[in-house]
Design a protein around this motif. Structure first.
Motif, short mmCIF file in Angstrom:
data_model
loop_
_atom_site.label_atom_id
_atom_site.label_comp_id
_atom_site.label_asym_id
_atom_site.label_seq_id
_atom_site.Cartn_x
_atom_site.Cartn_y
_atom_site.Cartn_z
N ILE A 185 0.80 -1.21 0.00
CA ILE A 185 0.00 0.00 0.00
C ILE A 185 0.84 1.27 0.00
N VAL A 186 2.03 1.23 0.61
CA VAL A 186 2.87 2.42 0.73
C VAL A 186 3.37 2.87 -0.64
N SER A 187 3.90 1.93 -1.42
CA SER A 187 4.38 2.28 -2.76
C SER A 187 3.23 2.78 -3.63
N TYR A 188 2.07 2.14 -3.49
CA TYR A 188 0.91 2.55 -4.28
C TYR A 188 0.49 3.98 -3.93
N LEU A 189 0.45 4.30 -2.63
CA LEU A 189 0.07 5.66 -2.22
C LEU A 189 1.08 6.69 -2.73
N ASP A 190 2.36 6.31 -2.75
CA ASP A 190 3.38 7.23 -3.26
C ASP A 190 3.15 7.54 -4.74
N PRO A 195 4.63 13.83 -6.67
CA PRO A 195 4.70 14.29 -8.07
C PRO A 195 5.98 13.81 -8.75
N GLY A 196 6.04 13.96 -10.05
CA GLY A 196 7.25 13.57 -10.78
C GLY A 196 7.39 12.06 -10.87
N LYS A 197 8.63 11.60 -10.89
CA LYS A 197 8.90 10.16 -11.04
C LYS A 197 9.42 9.57 -9.74
N LEU A 198 9.17 8.29 -9.54
CA LEU A 198 9.71 7.55 -8.41
C LEU A 198 10.99 6.85 -8.84
N TYR A 199 11.86 6.60 -7.90
CA TYR A 199 13.19 6.05 -8.20
C TYR A 199 13.12 4.75 -8.96
N GLU A 206 12.74 6.53 -0.74
CA GLU A 206 12.63 7.76 0.05
C GLU A 206 11.29 8.43 -0.17
N GLY A 207 10.27 7.62 -0.43
CA GLY A 207 8.95 8.15 -0.71
C GLY A 207 8.33 8.89 0.46
N LEU A 208 7.15 9.45 0.22
CA LEU A 208 6.50 10.30 1.21
C LEU A 208 5.90 9.51 2.36
N VAL A 209 5.18 8.43 2.06
CA VAL A 209 4.45 7.70 3.11
C VAL A 209 5.40 7.01 4.07
#
Length: 370
Positions: A185-190, A195-199, A206-209
């Motif tokens: 769920i954490v990666s999905y919420l990120d 915004p932008g791209k994820l690593y 280093e995502g937000l959640v």
């Protein structure tokens, strides 16, 4: 009358921060090169400890980031706490804390993307410095407005709340509690919130959640900082023993929790917080005892020089070509040593060049602070 060592800056804090940054500077390459050269189980085992696991699991290399965040927390009672003791306005301190956190987030974006103008879709907003900024900011806000008991309640609540989020949530189409990269769920919420791209496209370490439990890492550092700051001269050894006991207990709890919630740096799971927090507590107690209690400081000066300018050395690769500088100064030495061990020698020279630069800045009293 007992003397409280609250006004004394901890030599051990700077030294341990420098020890942590030493590996970020590139020291782990020594083990990688030796493993490549020798192909022996000893060096290959050491090399594995300086390589991040793909997903679940733990290696010593995973400790570097949370240890730095833990130490940022240790410093809080000596910085923000001292300002509170002087009667500084809480709202003023709140503004400074938020400002520092946002500056770190901005520096993280610049570190990832440079100063080149790009479409938002191509910008990676999440970063190591951003994670430090967010976790530092919220942990310090909690410190400003809550006493020790409140801070502990926040720590426990953040870890349990994050655990429940992982256990009772999932990405669409995956079973509840899925902890894979695709299904958690954490990666999905990120993917929805950042915004932008994820690593990694569908995930960012280093995502937000996942900053939620990272706040707990900083709070644990604040807890350690409170203990050290309030230690009287005759209770230093007792504090060391207490910190060691807490650290070992946290590691044991992490292993138990790992059965139900895997230790995972990418997700910064609650068990990962306890694992790294426990080891960090043990390291802080050890450095404090050797350096500040027993007074053996000379050996740690090497690390202190790094620790007092940690942000500078982290960012320096964007304006100094360290590899070019090292080759310009020491290529002859590598040729003299010859293959295969010239690779190890050049890594050592690479670290030496960086350290001399930091020593020069230290002597000139030039420190990059946010």
């Amino acid at each position: 009358m007992k003397q409280v060592l609250s006004t004394q800056r901890l030599f051990s804090l700077d030294a341990l921060r420098g020890f942590d940054m030493f590996w970020i500077m590139g020291a782990e390459e020594i083990f990688h090169k030796l493993a490549e050269i020798t192909n022996t189980p000893v060096w290959e085992g050491a090399c594995n400890q300086f390589t991040h696991p793909d997903w679940h699991g733990f290696a010593l290399y995973d400790l570097i980031f949370p240890l730095f965040l833990f130490l940022a927390g240790v410093a809080t009672p000596y910085s923000v706490g001292r300002q509170l003791e002087k009667g500084k306005d809480k709202q003023g301190l709140l503004f400074k804390v938020i400002k520092r956190g946002l500056i770190l987030v901005l520096l993280g974006v610049i570190y990832n993307n440079g100063l080149v103008i790009k479409p938002i879709a191509e910008i990676r907003f999440a970063s190591v410095l951003g994670r430090i900024g967010i976790a530092y900011m919220f942990a310090n806000i909690i410190y400003i407005y809550f006493k020790d008991r409140g801070q502990v309640i926040w720590f426990v609540s953040l870890l349990l709340g994050y655990w429940f989020l992982l256990m009772f949530g999932s990405a669409p189409g995956y079973p509840m509690g899925d902890l894979s990269m695709q299904g958690n769920i954490v990666s999905y919420l990120d993917t929805l919130l950042v915004p932008g791209k994820l690593y990694l496209g569908i995930h960012d370490p280093e995502g937000l959640v996942s900053a939620i439990p990272a706040i707990g890492t900083a709070l644990l550092g604040i807890y350690a900082g409170n203990m050290l700051k309030n230690t009287t001269a005759d209770k230093q050894k007792a504090t060391v023993v207490k910190m060691l006991a807490i650290g070992v207990s946290l590691v044991i709890l992490a292993q138990i929790w790992n059965i139900f919630l895997p230790i995972n740096k990418n997700l910064w799971t609650s068990s990962f917080v306890l694992q790294c927090g426990g080891i960090s507590m043990v390291l802080m107690a050890t450095f404090y005892y050797i350096i500040d209690v027993l007074g053996y400081q000379k050996w740690a000066f090497f690390f202190k020089v790094i620790g007092v300018n940690s942000i500078l050395i982290y960012l320096s690769g964007h304006f100094i070509d360290w590899e070019f500088t090292t080759n310009a100064l020491f290529a002859w030495l590598g040729q003299l040593i010859g293959e295969p061990y010239n690779a190890v020698v050049m890594v050592i020279c690479f670290l030496a060049v960086k350290w001399v630069f930091l020593y020069f800045m230290y002597k000139k009293k030039v420190f990059l602070k946010v």
